[in-house]
Design a protein around this motif. Structure first.
Motif, PDB file in Angstrom:
ATOM      1  N   PHE A   1       0.826  -1.209   0.000  1.00 29.20           N
ATOM      2  CA  PHE A   1       0.000   0.000   0.000  1.00 29.20           C
ATOM      3  C   PHE A   1       0.861   1.261   0.000  1.00 29.20           C
ATOM      4  CE2 PHE A   1      -3.349  -2.915   1.479  1.00 29.20           C
ATOM      5  CZ  PHE A   1      -4.366  -2.528   0.624  1.00 29.20           C
ATOM      6  N   PHE A   2       1.986   1.230   0.716  1.00 27.96           N
ATOM      7  CA  PHE A   2       2.886   2.382   0.699  1.00 27.96           C
ATOM      8  C   PHE A   2       3.444   2.614  -0.705  1.00 27.96           C
ATOM      9  CE2 PHE A   2       3.684   2.585   5.425  1.00 27.96           C
ATOM     10  CZ  PHE A   2       3.383   3.932   5.529  1.00 27.96           C
ATOM     11  N   SER A   3       3.743   1.537  -1.404  1.00 30.43           N
ATOM     12  CA  SER A   3       4.326   1.648  -2.743  1.00 30.43           C
ATOM     13  C   SER A   3       3.291   2.058  -3.780  1.00 30.43           C
ATOM     14  CB  SER A   3       4.954   0.309  -3.152  1.00 30.43           C
ATOM     15  OG  SER A   3       5.958  -0.075  -2.249  1.00 30.43           O
ATOM     16  N   SER A   4       2.078   1.528  -3.638  1.00 31.44           N
ATOM     17  CA  SER A   4       1.055   1.747  -4.662  1.00 31.44           C
ATOM     18  C   SER A   4       0.148   2.938  -4.371  1.00 31.44           C
ATOM     19  CB  SER A   4       0.201   0.479  -4.818  1.00 31.44           C
ATOM     20  OG  SER A   4       1.006  -0.647  -5.117  1.00 31.44           O
ATOM     21  N   TYR A   5      -0.163   3.154  -3.096  1.00 29.54           N
ATOM     22  CA  TYR A   5      -1.103   4.222  -2.722  1.00 29.54           C
ATOM     23  C   TYR A   5      -0.570   4.995  -1.512  1.00 29.54           C
ATOM     24  CZ  TYR A   5      -3.930   0.824  -5.313  1.00 29.54           C
ATOM     25  OH  TYR A   5      -4.390  -0.072  -6.247  1.00 29.54           O
ATOM     26  N   PRO A   6       0.559   5.680  -1.662  1.00 34.93           N
ATOM     27  CA  PRO A   6       1.201   6.306  -0.495  1.00 34.93           C
ATOM     28  C   PRO A   6       0.341   7.342   0.220  1.00 34.93           C
ATOM     29  CG  PRO A   6       2.214   7.039  -2.550  1.00 34.93           C
ATOM     30  CD  PRO A   6       1.329   5.896  -2.892  1.00 34.93           C
ATOM     31  N   SER A   7      -0.278   8.254  -0.515  1.00 36.66           N
ATOM     32  CA  SER A   7      -1.039   9.313   0.153  1.00 36.66           C
ATOM     33  C   SER A   7      -2.280   8.757   0.846  1.00 36.66           C
ATOM     34  CB  SER A   7      -1.441  10.398  -0.852  1.00 36.66           C
ATOM     35  OG  SER A   7      -2.326   9.897  -1.835  1.00 36.66           O
ATOM     36  N   PHE A   8      -2.930   7.779   0.224  1.00 33.21           N
ATOM     37  CA  PHE A   8      -4.101   7.162   0.852  1.00 33.21           C
ATOM     38  C   PHE A   8      -3.689   6.384   2.110  1.00 33.21           C
ATOM     39  CE2 PHE A   8      -5.683   7.196  -3.690  1.00 33.21           C
ATOM     40  CZ  PHE A   8      -6.522   8.285  -3.493  1.00 33.21           C
ATOM     41  N   THR A   9      -2.534   5.738   2.038  1.00 31.61           N
ATOM     42  CA  THR A   9      -2.039   4.987   3.194  1.00 31.61           C
ATOM     43  C   THR A   9      -1.729   5.927   4.354  1.00 31.61           C
ATOM     44  OG1 THR A   9      -1.067   3.347   1.694  1.00 31.61           O
ATOM     45  CG2 THR A   9      -0.311   3.325   3.977  1.00 31.61           C
ATOM     46  N   TYR A  10      -1.085   7.047   4.043  1.00 31.35           N
ATOM     47  CA  TYR A  10      -0.782   8.024   5.093  1.00 31.35           C
ATOM     48  C   TYR A  10      -2.057   8.629   5.680  1.00 31.35           C
ATOM     49  CZ  TYR A  10       4.300   8.139   4.648  1.00 31.35           C
ATOM     50  OH  TYR A  10       5.635   7.814   4.688  1.00 31.35           O
ATOM     51  N   ALA A  11      -3.076   8.830   4.855  1.00 24.73           N
ATOM     52  CA  ALA A  11      -4.344   9.362   5.357  1.00 24.73           C
ATOM     53  C   ALA A  11      -4.967   8.399   6.369  1.00 24.73           C
ATOM     54  CB  ALA A  11      -5.305   9.610   4.196  1.00 24.73           C
ATOM     55  N   ALA A  12      -4.923   7.108   6.040  1.00 28.55           N
ATOM     56  CA  ALA A  12      -5.460   6.099   6.953  1.00 28.55           C
ATOM     57  C   ALA A  12      -4.657   6.053   8.249  1.00 28.55           C
ATOM     58  CB  ALA A  12      -5.452   4.730   6.273  1.00 28.55           C
ATOM     59  N   ILE A  13      -3.326   6.113   8.124  1.00 29.73           N
ATOM     60  CA  ILE A  13      -2.465   6.067   9.305  1.00 29.73           C
ATOM     61  C   ILE A  13      -2.675   7.302  10.176  1.00 29.73           C
ATOM     62  CG2 ILE A  13      -0.054   6.153  10.073  1.00 29.73           C
ATOM     63  CD1 ILE A  13       0.646   4.329   7.737  1.00 29.73           C
ATOM     64  N   LEU A  14      -2.880   8.449   9.540  1.00 27.91           N
ATOM     65  CA  LEU A  14      -3.169   9.666  10.310  1.00 27.91           C
ATOM     66  C   LEU A  14      -4.430   9.484  11.159  1.00 27.91           C
ATOM     67  CD1 LEU A  14      -2.420  12.756   8.020  1.00 27.91           C
ATOM     68  CD2 LEU A  14      -1.712  12.459  10.402  1.00 27.91           C
ATOM     69  N   GLY A  15      -5.438   8.857  10.580  1.00 27.29           N
ATOM     70  CA  GLY A  15      -6.656   8.588  11.340  1.00 27.29           C
ATOM     71  C   GLY A  15      -6.405   7.652  12.505  1.00 27.29           C
ATOM     72  N   LEU A  16      -5.630   6.603  12.255  1.00 31.18           N
ATOM     73  CA  LEU A  16      -5.312   5.631  13.301  1.00 31.18           C
ATOM     74  C   LEU A  16      -4.560   6.283  14.459  1.00 31.18           C
ATOM     75  CD1 LEU A  16      -4.144   2.657  11.027  1.00 31.18           C
ATOM     76  CD2 LEU A  16      -6.203   2.681  12.431  1.00 31.18           C
ATOM     77  N   VAL A  17      -3.564   7.083  14.117  1.00 26.43           N
ATOM     78  CA  VAL A  17      -2.721   7.686  15.150  1.00 26.43           C
ATOM     79  C   VAL A  17      -3.470   8.783  15.905  1.00 26.43           C
ATOM     80  CG1 VAL A  17      -0.602   8.994  15.572  1.00 26.43           C
ATOM     81  CG2 VAL A  17      -0.599   7.118  13.923  1.00 26.43           C
ATOM     82  N   THR A  18      -4.257   9.577  15.187  1.00 20.48           N
ATOM     83  CA  THR A  18      -4.990  10.675  15.823  1.00 20.48           C
ATOM     84  C   THR A  18      -5.945  10.166  16.897  1.00 20.48           C
ATOM     85  OG1 THR A  18      -4.863  11.971  13.776  1.00 20.48           O
ATOM     86  CG2 THR A  18      -6.499  12.651  15.400  1.00 20.48           C
ATOM     87  N   ALA A  19      -6.536   9.006  16.661  1.00 16.14           N
ATOM     88  CA  ALA A  19      -7.497   8.457  17.621  1.00 16.14           C
ATOM     89  C   ALA A  19      -6.836   7.649  18.734  1.00 16.14           C
ATOM     90  CB  ALA A  19      -8.516   7.583  16.894  1.00 16.14           C
ATOM     91  N   SER A  20      -5.554   7.375  18.601  1.00 20.52           N
ATOM     92  CA  SER A  20      -4.878   6.520  19.582  1.00 20.52           C
ATOM     93  C   SER A  20      -4.965   7.033  21.021  1.00 20.52           C
ATOM     94  CB  SER A  20      -3.411   6.326  19.189  1.00 20.52           C
ATOM     95  OG  SER A  20      -3.313   5.531  18.032  1.00 20.52           O
ATOM     96  N   PRO A  21      -4.843   8.350  21.264  1.00 20.59           N
ATOM     97  CA  PRO A  21      -4.984   8.817  22.652  1.00 20.59           C
ATOM     98  C   PRO A  21      -6.306   8.428  23.297  1.00 20.59           C
ATOM     99  CG  PRO A  21      -3.985  10.530  21.311  1.00 20.59           C
ATOM    100  CD  PRO A  21      -4.402   9.443  20.368  1.00 20.59           C
ATOM    101  N   VAL A  22      -7.374   8.381  22.496  1.00 13.64           N
ATOM    102  CA  VAL A  22      -8.670   7.954  23.036  1.00 13.64           C
ATOM    103  C   VAL A  22      -8.576   6.520  23.544  1.00 13.64           C
ATOM    104  CG1 VAL A  22     -11.095   7.524  22.491  1.00 13.64           C
ATOM    105  CG2 VAL A  22      -9.920   9.497  21.494  1.00 13.64           C
ATOM    106  N   ALA A  23      -7.935   5.661  22.741  1.00 15.48           N
ATOM    107  CA  ALA A  23      -7.790   4.259  23.132  1.00 15.48           C
ATOM    108  C   ALA A  23      -6.934   4.122  24.385  1.00 15.48           C
ATOM    109  CB  ALA A  23      -7.174   3.463  21.979  1.00 15.48           C
ATOM    110  N   VAL A  24      -5.882   4.924  24.479  1.00 17.20           N
ATOM    111  CA  VAL A  24      -4.999   4.853  25.643  1.00 17.20           C
ATOM    112  C   VAL A  24      -5.757   5.238  26.915  1.00 17.20           C
ATOM    113  CG1 VAL A  24      -2.932   5.795  26.732  1.00 17.20           C
ATOM    114  CG2 VAL A  24      -2.933   5.316  24.282  1.00 17.20           C
TER     115      VAL A  24
END
Length: 308
Positions: A233-256
């Motif tokens: 996904f990083f090789s084929s769809y880098p910007s979309f992958t980063y968008a998904a990761i941004l969502g994952l990381v942004t919500a992580s404090p809630v999970a913690v």
């Protein structure tokens, strides 16, 4: 010096994997080495020497983090849950500026602007992690574990699933172990291994070593498998992958916060003072991750792969 930095970053990744709700993948993103880890795992055959120069120091640091801090983190979570949780919130958020820059760079490289697909991926993955944080998903399971065929097989599959999650930012391997009911059993095995190692009690050390070897083997296979998927996904769809990761990381404090039940401590004592102290701790940890993550890309200084 570059190897020392990688060991230090691996140390943070190892410690983060102990905390339910904290993702080792998230910490790797925050520290600016996520891409390098994924690339090294997926290109370990073609670029063996360079990959090992990246992975070995990180692995050493991670093992030191897990073995050396599992008891300390357990104690901190029991005795100072609120402050410990906010420390990890700060550590996670400290990587968001770097991650945002990577997202912008991927857009520039692909000659794209932010599209509805980027927004959708960000929101859906943010919601996924937020849901995992607040949902009552903890399973029941053993608090201890002993040597046997059943436990060995169980630990292998627990390692396989949790390691795959650890690679994905925002998805906590420890949380998945809680869901599967084996979190406390694994922590018990790690603590048993480290305590018997320090006393050289071989009769007790060997069973714990065998148990953890099964778990580690599952982790290794899980990491390799999911790394290949993410690398694609990083090789084929880098910007979309980063968008998904941004969502994952942004919500992580809630999970913690949710998975450590940190806010329960505000019901006793001076809540205002506790919150101020927690925010100061979070800010300090934010600054730490931000500074460490912005160190020069140490992997660029590593030896290049040579081919005959």
């Amino acid at each position: 010096m570059q190897y020392i930095w990688l060991v230090i970053k691996g140390l943070f990744i190892g410690i983060s994997n102990i905390i339910p709700g904290v993702s080792g993948g998230t910490m790797a993103v925050s520290l600016g080495i996520y891409d390098d880890i994924i690339h090294s795992f997926t290109h370990i055959r073609k670029e063996f020497k360079r990959s090992m120069h990246v992975l070995l120091p990180i692995l050493i640091g991670a093992l030191l983090g897990v073995a050396g801090f599992s008891m300390i983190i357990t104690w901190l979570l029991d005795e100072h849950t609120f402050y410990t949780a906010f420390a990890f919130v700060g550590l996670i958020l400290g990587g968001l500026p770097i991650l945002s820059e990577s997202f912008k760079e991927s857009l520039i490289e692909d000659k794209q602007k932010i599209t509805p697909i980027h927004v959708f991926l960000f929101v859906i993955f943010l919601a996924l992690v937020a849901w995992m944080g607040v949902a009552d998903v903890s399973g029941s399971g053993p608090d201890t574990i002993s040597l046997g065929a059943g436990p060995l097989i169980a630990l292998f599959f627990v390692g396989l699933v949790s390691a795959a999650a650890m690679v994905v930012p925002g998805i906590s391997g420890s949380l998945l172990m809680l869901i599967m009911g084996y979190y406390y059993a694994v922590i018990y095995a790690i603590n048993g291994f480290t305590s018997n190692l320090t006393t050289f009690n071989l009769s007790e050390l060997i069973p714990y070593t065998i148990l953890l070897t099964s778990y580690a083997l599952g982790m290794l296979i899980g990491i390799i498998l999911i790394s290949k998927v993410i690398d694609y996904f990083f090789s084929s769809y880098p910007s979309f992958t980063y968008a998904a990761i941004l969502g994952l990381v942004t919500a992580s404090p809630v999970a913690v916060i949710a998975n450590t039940n940190a806010l329960n401590e505000l019901t006793t004592g001076n809540a205002f003072v506790k919150m101020i102290i927690a925010l100061v701790i979070a800010l300090a940890c934010y600054s730490l991750t931000f500074a460490v993550g912005r160190t020069d890309d140490v992997t660029e200084e590593l030896p290049e792969e040579t081919h005959a």
